[in-house]
Design an enzyme around this catalytic site. Structure first.
Site, PDB file in Angstrom:
ATOM      1  N   SER A   1      43.085   9.482  14.649  1.00  0.00           N
ATOM      2  CA  SER A   1      42.993   9.527  13.188  1.00  0.00           C
ATOM      3  C   SER A   1      42.538  10.865  12.629  1.00  0.00           C
ATOM      4  CB  SER A   1      42.055   8.431  12.683  1.00  0.00           C
ATOM      5  OG  SER A   1      42.745   7.216  12.672  1.00  0.00           O
TER       6      SER A   1
ATOM      7  N   LYS B   1      45.020  12.461  10.483  1.00  0.00           N
ATOM      8  CA  LYS B   1      45.246  12.031   9.099  1.00  0.00           C
ATOM      9  C   LYS B   1      44.817  13.103   8.088  1.00  0.00           C
ATOM     10  CE  LYS B   1      44.907   7.165  10.419  1.00  0.00           C
ATOM     11  NZ  LYS B   1      44.049   5.988  10.534  1.00  0.00           N
TER      12      LYS B   1
ATOM     13  N   TYR C   1      54.030   7.995  12.334  1.00  0.00           N
ATOM     14  CA  TYR C   1      52.591   7.720  12.355  1.00  0.00           C
ATOM     15  C   TYR C   1      52.035   7.679  13.792  1.00  0.00           C
ATOM     16  CZ  TYR C   1      48.216   5.202  12.066  1.00  0.00           C
ATOM     17  OH  TYR C   1      46.903   4.832  12.230  1.00  0.00           O
TER      18      TYR C   1
ATOM     19  N   TYR D   1      35.544   5.696   9.057  1.00  0.00           N
ATOM     20  CA  TYR D   1      35.685   4.234   9.016  1.00  0.00           C
ATOM     21  C   TYR D   1      34.663   3.661   8.031  1.00  0.00           C
ATOM     22  CZ  TYR D   1      38.186   5.719  13.151  1.00  0.00           C
ATOM     23  OH  TYR D   1      39.014   6.383  13.995  1.00  0.00           O
TER      24      TYR D   1
ATOM     25  N   VAL E   1      39.858   7.339  17.050  1.00  0.00           N
ATOM     26  CA  VAL E   1      39.467   6.456  18.160  1.00  0.00           C
ATOM     27  C   VAL E   1      39.647   7.101  19.534  1.00  0.00           C
ATOM     28  CG1 VAL E   1      39.781   4.276  16.903  1.00  0.00           C
ATOM     29  CG2 VAL E   1      41.693   5.247  18.195  1.00  0.00           C
TER      30      VAL E   1
HETATM   31  N1  GLU Z   1      46.639   5.284  16.232  1.00  0.00           N
HETATM   32  C1  GLU Z   1      45.454   4.556  15.929  1.00  0.00           C
HETATM   33  C2  GLU Z   1      45.804   3.262  15.236  1.00  0.00           C
HETATM   34  O1  GLU Z   1      46.639   3.277  14.400  1.00  0.00           O
HETATM   35  C3  GLU Z   1      44.567   5.408  15.075  1.00  0.00           C
HETATM   36  C4  GLU Z   1      43.268   4.763  14.866  1.00  0.00           C
HETATM   37  C5  GLU Z   1      42.147   5.715  14.594  1.00  0.00           C
HETATM   38  O2  GLU Z   1      41.974   6.739  15.264  1.00  0.00           O
HETATM   39  O3  GLU Z   1      41.406   5.391  13.667  1.00  0.00           O
HETATM   40  O4  GLU Z   1      45.280   2.231  15.511  1.00  0.00           O
END
Ligand code: GLU
Length: 308
Positions: free
Chosen positions: A64, A67, A187, A244, A262
């Site tokens: 993430s 992002k 994604y 988060y 994650v």
């Molecule tokens: N590719 C992971 C998912 O979509 C990213 C989650 C993350 O790093 O928050 O679950």
């Protein structure tokens, strides 16, 4: 400040604890194989000074953290029009939650929860952008070729049932314009980009330098990546939504805009000073790197650097 000594001391103090608390993410099978006892830290200052310690040259799945860069790319392209499709409020819910989406008619709370990042991927796809463009952007920003971990990308695609559910649910509200499989492919691939702490700290450098290209401090004219206004906005979102449902705790204990993934990576920004990247794969219950958070706390305690 002697940053080399500071990151060295942090690595010395924390590395022995790597893997002792928390758990490596297992819901993406390829991530479950990463050894939990890794710890890396690196920083990049506005003047181009760099320092790293521990496993700072070991590549990991940025997940993430990507992002931040996809958001930057979409804001570069369509500016404030993005906010018609995704909000800017903390969600207070897990990153992959479906619950809020129903009551809010399919519009994700922010671009850092999965639903929001999937909308950003949809925007990019509509503009003809691909995961290769994100890889190229990151390679350009850090001045080194980075790539996608194909095993992780395949693993995500195989097990991404919840992300598929989010995308389908949003599509039912008209929130996704392109083919769902293509949006999710972008994604999943962006999440599977692998980089090390040095590369990540450098690539994020535009966030602490009002949008200037991180390598411009090395001389040679390079156009700014984004403008100052946009940098401030991305930092604000990182502070309020980047970790988060622990963003409040991060703001309280660390006091810097951060974005975690994650894979165990976290980037942090000290505006006008430096960017930091830390990595340790074992996550706490909220999905943030347990030791990464400790390292950031230690860094701010030692340096007194904070946005507050
Ligand atoms: N590719 C992971 C998912 O979509 C990213 C989650 C993350 O790093 O928050 O679950």
């Amino acid at each position: 400040m002697n940053f080399a000594a500071i990151v060295h001391d942090i690595a010395e103090a924390l590395r022995p604890q790597a893997g002792q608390q928390g758990h490596v993410a297992t819901y993406i099978p390829a991530l479950a194989r990463v050894p939990a006892d890794r710890f890396g830290i690196a920083l990049h200052t506005v003047d181009g000074i760099e320092a790293g310690a521990g496993d700072c040259d070991m590549a990991f799945s940025i997940q993430s953290v990507s992002k931040v860069f996809s958001l930057t790319m979409s804001l570069q392209a369509i500016g404030d029009a993005l906010w018609q499709r995704v909000g800017r409020e903390p969600s207070g819910n897990p990153f992959n939650s479906l619950v809020q989406l129903e009551s809010e008619h399919g519009k994700p709370r922010n671009p850092f929860i999965n639903a929001g990042a999937i909308v950003v991927a949809d925007v990019l796809l509509g503009l003809g952008r691909t995961s290769a463009d994100l890889v190229a952007m990151l390679s350009d920003l850090c001045g080194e070729a980075v790539d996608i971990d194909e095993e992780v990308a395949a693993s995500e695609a195989e097990t991404g049932f919840r992300n598929r559910a989010l995308a389908n649910f949003m599509k039912s509200f008209g929130g996704i314009e392109n083919d769902i499989a293509a949006v999710l492919d972008l994604y999943f691939r962006q999440c599977s980009i692998r980089m090390n702490c040095r590369q990540l700290a450098r690539a994020a450098g535009y966030l602490c330098s009002d949008g200037a290209h991180p390598l411009s401090s090395r001389g040679g004219a390079r156009p700014a990546l984004v403008n100052e206004r946009l940098t401030r906005r991305v930092n604000a979102l990182m502070l309020t939504c980047g970790t988060y449902d622990m963003a409040g705790e991060f703001a309280y204990r660390i006091g810097l805009p951060c974005k975690s993934g994650v894979g165990g990576g976290i980037i942090a920004v000290v505006p006008d000073r430096l960017t930091l990247a830390v990595w340790s794969p074992a996550l706490d219950e909220s999905g943030n790197s347990w030791l990464g958070m400790k390292a950031l706390e230690m860094f701010v305690a030692r340096t007194g650097l904070s946005v507050f």
